[in-house]
Design an enzyme around this catalytic site. Structure first.
Site, mmCIF file in Angstrom:
data_model
loop_
_atom_site.group_PDB
_atom_site.id
_atom_site.type_symbol
_atom_site.label_atom_id
_atom_site.label_comp_id
_atom_site.label_asym_id
_atom_site.label_seq_id
_atom_site.Cartn_x
_atom_site.Cartn_y
_atom_site.Cartn_z
ATOM 1 N N HIS A 117 0.861 -1.178 0.000
ATOM 2 C CA HIS A 117 0.000 0.000 0.000
ATOM 3 C C HIS A 117 0.899 1.230 0.000
ATOM 4 O O HIS A 117 2.054 1.170 0.431
ATOM 5 C CB HIS A 117 -0.898 0.007 1.230
ATOM 6 C CG HIS A 117 -1.963 -1.025 1.211
ATOM 7 N ND1 HIS A 117 -3.063 -0.965 2.047
ATOM 8 C CD2 HIS A 117 -2.128 -2.153 0.465
ATOM 9 C CE1 HIS A 117 -3.843 -2.001 1.819
ATOM 10 N NE2 HIS A 117 -3.297 -2.744 0.872
ATOM 11 N N GLU A 165 1.100 3.787 1.880
ATOM 12 C CA GLU A 165 1.663 4.142 3.184
ATOM 13 C C GLU A 165 2.851 3.255 3.535
ATOM 14 O O GLU A 165 3.873 3.739 4.030
ATOM 15 C CB GLU A 165 0.608 3.996 4.289
ATOM 16 C CG GLU A 165 -0.617 4.858 4.103
ATOM 17 C CD GLU A 165 -1.776 4.162 3.424
ATOM 18 O OE1 GLU A 165 -2.923 4.393 3.841
ATOM 19 O OE2 GLU A 165 -1.542 3.385 2.470
ATOM 20 N N CYS A 202 -6.086 1.927 6.062
ATOM 21 C CA CYS A 202 -6.708 0.664 6.467
ATOM 22 C C CYS A 202 -6.073 0.177 7.779
ATOM 23 O O CYS A 202 -5.165 0.806 8.318
ATOM 24 C CB CYS A 202 -6.514 -0.382 5.371
ATOM 25 S SG CYS A 202 -4.795 -0.942 5.187
ATOM 26 N N CYS A 224 -2.174 -0.540 7.482
ATOM 27 C CA CYS A 224 -1.363 0.672 7.413
ATOM 28 C C CYS A 224 -1.386 1.442 8.723
ATOM 29 O O CYS A 224 -0.362 1.982 9.146
ATOM 30 C CB CYS A 224 -1.830 1.538 6.248
ATOM 31 S SG CYS A 224 -1.495 0.756 4.649
#
Length: 164
Positions: free
Chosen positions: A57, A59, A87, A90
């Site tokens: 992701h 992040e 999410c 993260c």
């Protein structure tokens, strides 16, 4: 949640540019940057499909780069800017990295855990507190994601597949 300042908007614009890089790869357009003392130390965009990595992701990619650049897995004093609400995975990484501030653009009603769902950072069991600023360039961030999924649905419908 504090009010954003001009530098928050500037860094969010950089995250938006990275999100567009993800979109060019047909990845969900999310971008993130990590900043310490006004200096960019890490950046990333969503790439789980192209990298065959479910944890890639925006992040996580940005945190990994920042940790390498600072030669420390603890990113104390850093701010992470991301185009959509993080999410669970993260958010956990932000806590473990000891991020000082999280600044995000658009809420993520289904999987966001800062304000939309779990409100994970407000739980008593976490051993680190993160300052949160939300809604920075929120309409622009939201439109980027919404337009991406609208195009995906239109392509799916045009190909004869059922759209959910």
């Amino acid at each position: 949640m504090n009010n954003p300042d001009q530098s928050d908007q500037d860094w969010m614009r950089r995250a938006l540019a990275l999100a567009e890089s993800a979109q060019q790869l047909d990845e969900v357009p999310v971008g993130a940057v990590v900043v310490k003392d006004g200096v960019l130390v890490g950046e990333g965009y969503n790439q789980p499909i192209t990298s065959n990595d479910p944890s890639a992701h925006a992040e996580i990619v940005a945190l990994r780069q920042a940790a390498q650049n600072l030669a420390n897995y603890r990113l104390t004093g850093c701010t992470l800017y991301v185009t959509i609400e993080p999410c669970t995975m993260c958010t956990g990484a932000l806590v473990h990295a000891r991020i000082k501030r999280l600044v995000y653009g658009a809420p993520e009603p289904k999987a966001g855990v800062i304000s939309s769902q779990l409100r994970l950072l407000e739980t008593d069991f976490l051993n680190h507190r993160i300052e949160v600023v939300s809604g920075v360039l929120g309409e622009t961030c939201s439109k980027l994601i919404s337009d991406f999924f609208a195009r995906k649905r239109a392509l799916k419908a045009a190909s004869g597949n059922r759209v959910k």
